[in-house]
Design an enzyme around this catalytic site. Structure first.
Site, short mmCIF file in Angstrom:
data_model
loop_
_atom_site.label_atom_id
_atom_site.label_comp_id
_atom_site.label_asym_id
_atom_site.label_seq_id
_atom_site.Cartn_x
_atom_site.Cartn_y
_atom_site.Cartn_z
N GLU A 1 -4.58 8.01 -2.82
CA GLU A 1 -5.07 6.72 -2.31
C GLU A 1 -5.36 5.76 -3.48
O GLU A 1 -5.28 4.54 -3.32
CB GLU A 1 -6.31 6.94 -1.44
CG GLU A 1 -6.76 5.74 -0.63
CD GLU A 1 -5.82 5.36 0.51
OE1 GLU A 1 -4.82 6.06 0.76
OE2 GLU A 1 -6.09 4.32 1.15
N HIS B 1 0.83 -1.21 0.00
CA HIS B 1 0.00 0.00 0.00
C HIS B 1 0.87 1.27 0.00
O HIS B 1 0.73 2.13 -0.87
CB HIS B 1 -0.91 -0.03 1.23
CG HIS B 1 -1.82 1.17 1.36
ND1 HIS B 1 -3.14 1.15 0.97
CD2 HIS B 1 -1.59 2.42 1.82
CE1 HIS B 1 -3.68 2.35 1.19
NE2 HIS B 1 -2.76 3.14 1.71
N GLU B 2 1.78 1.33 0.95
CA GLU B 2 2.62 2.54 1.06
C GLU B 2 3.55 2.67 -0.15
O GLU B 2 3.88 3.77 -0.57
CB GLU B 2 3.41 2.54 2.37
CG GLU B 2 2.56 2.48 3.66
CD GLU B 2 1.49 3.56 3.77
OE1 GLU B 2 1.65 4.64 3.20
OE2 GLU B 2 0.46 3.29 4.44
N HIS C 1 1.82 4.73 -2.69
CA HIS C 1 1.94 6.16 -2.38
C HIS C 1 3.34 6.67 -2.76
O HIS C 1 3.50 7.74 -3.35
CB HIS C 1 1.73 6.40 -0.88
CG HIS C 1 0.30 6.35 -0.43
ND1 HIS C 1 -0.69 7.14 -0.98
CD2 HIS C 1 -0.31 5.62 0.54
CE1 HIS C 1 -1.85 6.89 -0.36
NE2 HIS C 1 -1.65 5.98 0.56
MG MG Z 1 -3.13 5.35 2.14
#
Ligand code: MG
Length: 503
Positions: free
Chosen positions: A299, A269-270, A273
């Site tokens: 996101e 997830h990160e 980003h």
């Molecule tokens: Mg996030």
């Protein structure tokens, strides 16, 4: 990528004068990262004081009369290119906001939030909503005042939405939920009755050695070709990403010692980003348009990698090869077993633990409650009961404690009201990106299976990442994806994955 992006002399002067503000932001970013990772706990108060002083300085620098004048002048110029227009748009938004909201209010909000956050921690620990209630009442009142300062059409909540997602309005969010909530309900019912995706997997209770998962996470990031010379991985209580620059991006994860997918998927997830920040046009460095277009678009990048890439069967195959080296109990199982483990689906009470089928129900609930709180239609005192009733109606589960209900998220204690909907926007835009990549390149699953992650990254770079904040989020989505945000793609994604077996 060569040649300057900013040529207009007025805009060039703006960017030069802006650089000190960028430098302050850079320093404060590093201070923030340090606070959440390696700072001794006792350093909190001095750090808070230093940051508050620098925020005041930053506001003063932004509102320097000669600087404001320059930006005002640039607003009237014709023939600016897209990046130059972006610079002016982003700065004007900041100046306008800083001028509308009095500094005393900013101070009061910061002070209230700090106290509310401490009260929230205590309330959560003791599972006593009454400890937090008066603070939340104050926060809601301040949020309402903030909306009045900023100005809005139709509903004060619109002003708050716009703070986190430029141009976002209630009608946009309603359109998304009107589409995805009924569709997700249908998918959820089928998934639960068919049982292919388990409600619970035994590996969720399986303990692991931290060192083993540290190695796994590094190898997962190697697989994703994470550029270690420009990026880091550290440990913090709550995983996050911070970009100090296009060449210095840092992510964190945590190790809970059980249920190993949690640490791996927080890393993926990160990573999403981080990749957004790392793939920007380097000519944007130290300008006002460096950084992601909005929270929702950001996101969408993390969710794309975490769910659409990371929770696919093709990625499970790659992940299995890594895990086999470090976890004995995985080595004996099949890829399909791993795929089912990373795709458990169940109605649950905690947002951050929710799977991709049920996640948006949690956001929908918070969105409805926030709107009512801001409109004065719901009292904070009634919140726990209304929350529990709504949870039961939406997902058929009812919190037995406040920790499992109204006290679970940190956001309100920080004064963030209007933030939650950007999570669902991220899910929706990620699914739309998936469809667009399938039509322009190849299905994402195929790209992952063939090891063509560089093609995926290049597509995201060209369509989304290089631009930084040049375009407002709605315009960026339309340019990149050929149409405005459309929740139907999310519904189609869920249906393809969850109703037809193993997409
Ligand atoms: Mg996030």
């Amino acid at each position: 990528m060569t040649g300057p992006l900013i040529e207009n002399p007025v805009v060039r002067e703006i960017v030069e004068k802006y650089r000190v503000l960028w430098a302050l932001g850079h320093a404060m970013g590093l201070m923030g990262w340090d606070s959440q990772t390696y700072m001794p706990r006792a350093g909190n108060e001095e750090r808070g004081l230093a940051r508050a002083e620098l925020s005041v300085l930053s506001r003063q620098l932004l509102l320097r009369p000669e600087f404001v004048e320059l930006v005002e002048r640039a607003r009237g110029l014709e023939g600016l290119n897209d990046v130059e227009r972006g610079v002016v748009r982003v700065l004007w938004r900041e100046i306008d906001r800083a001028r509308k909201v009095p500094p005393e209010f900013v101070y009061e909000m910061a002070k209230t939030a700090q106290e509310a956050n401490m009260a929230w921690r205590e309330a959560r620990e003791k599972d006593d909503f009454e400890i937090f209630r008066p603070h939340l009442e104050k926060i809601v009142e301040l949020a309402r005042r903030l909306a009045e300062y900023l100005g809005y059409e139709e509903h004060p909540y619109n002003a708050l939405l716009d703070l986190y997602e430029e141009g976002l309005r209630i009608r946009d969010v309603d359109a998304v939920f009107d589409s995805i909530i009924p569709a997700s309900k249908r998918v959820l019912e089928r998934v639960l009755s068919e049982g292919y995706y388990p409600r619970h997997h035994p590996w969720e209770d399986e303990p692991y050695e931290r060192e083993a998962l540290e190695r796994v996470n590094r190898e997962v990031l190697d697989l994703l070709e994470y550029p270690w010379d420009r990026a880091r991985l550290d440990v913090s209580p709550h995983p996050f990403t911070i970009s100090l620059g296009v060449r210095d991006v840092r992510i964190t994860t945590r190790y809970e010692g059980v249920d190993f997918k949690r640490t791996i998927y927080s890393v993926v997830h990160e990573y999403g980003h981080a990749l957004y920040e790392l793939q920007q046009d380097e000519r944007l460095i130290a300008t006002p348009v460096v950084g992601g277009a909005s929270l929702g678009v950001h996101e969408s990048q993390s969710r794309f990698w975490e769910n659409i890439v990371g929770r696919s069967m093709a990625f499970a195959e790659r992940l299995k090869a890594i895990l086999d080296k470090h976890l004995d109990f995985v080595r004996e199982a099949s890829v399909e077993e791993l795929y089912r483990y990373v795709n458990t689906v169940r109605p649950s009470l905690i947002r951050v633990d929710a799977d991709e089928v049920t996640y948006n129900f949690h956001i929908y609930l918070r969105y409805q409650l926030e709107k009512q709180l801001i409109a004065g239609e719901l009292k904070v005192a009634d919140l726990p009961e209304v929350w529990a009733d709504m949870m039961e109606k939406l997902l058929g589960v009812r919190p037995r404690t406040h920790r499992e209900g109204v006290l679970q998220d940190i956001h309100w204690s920080y004064g963030s009201i209007g933030y939650f909907p950007t999570y669902t926007l991220g899910n929706v835009i990620a699914a739309q990106i998936r469809a667009r990549i399938a039509s322009e390149l190849a299905p994402v699953e195929e790209l992952v299976r063939e090891g063509r992650l560089a093609d995926l990254r290049a597509w995201l770079r060209e369509k989304i990442h290089v631009h930084g904040k040049t375009y407002p989020p709605k315009e960026l989505v339309e340019r990149a994806l050929g149409e405005p945000m459309n929740p139907e793609y999310f519904n189609r994604y869920l249906e393809e994955k969850y109703l037809r077996g193993k997409a």
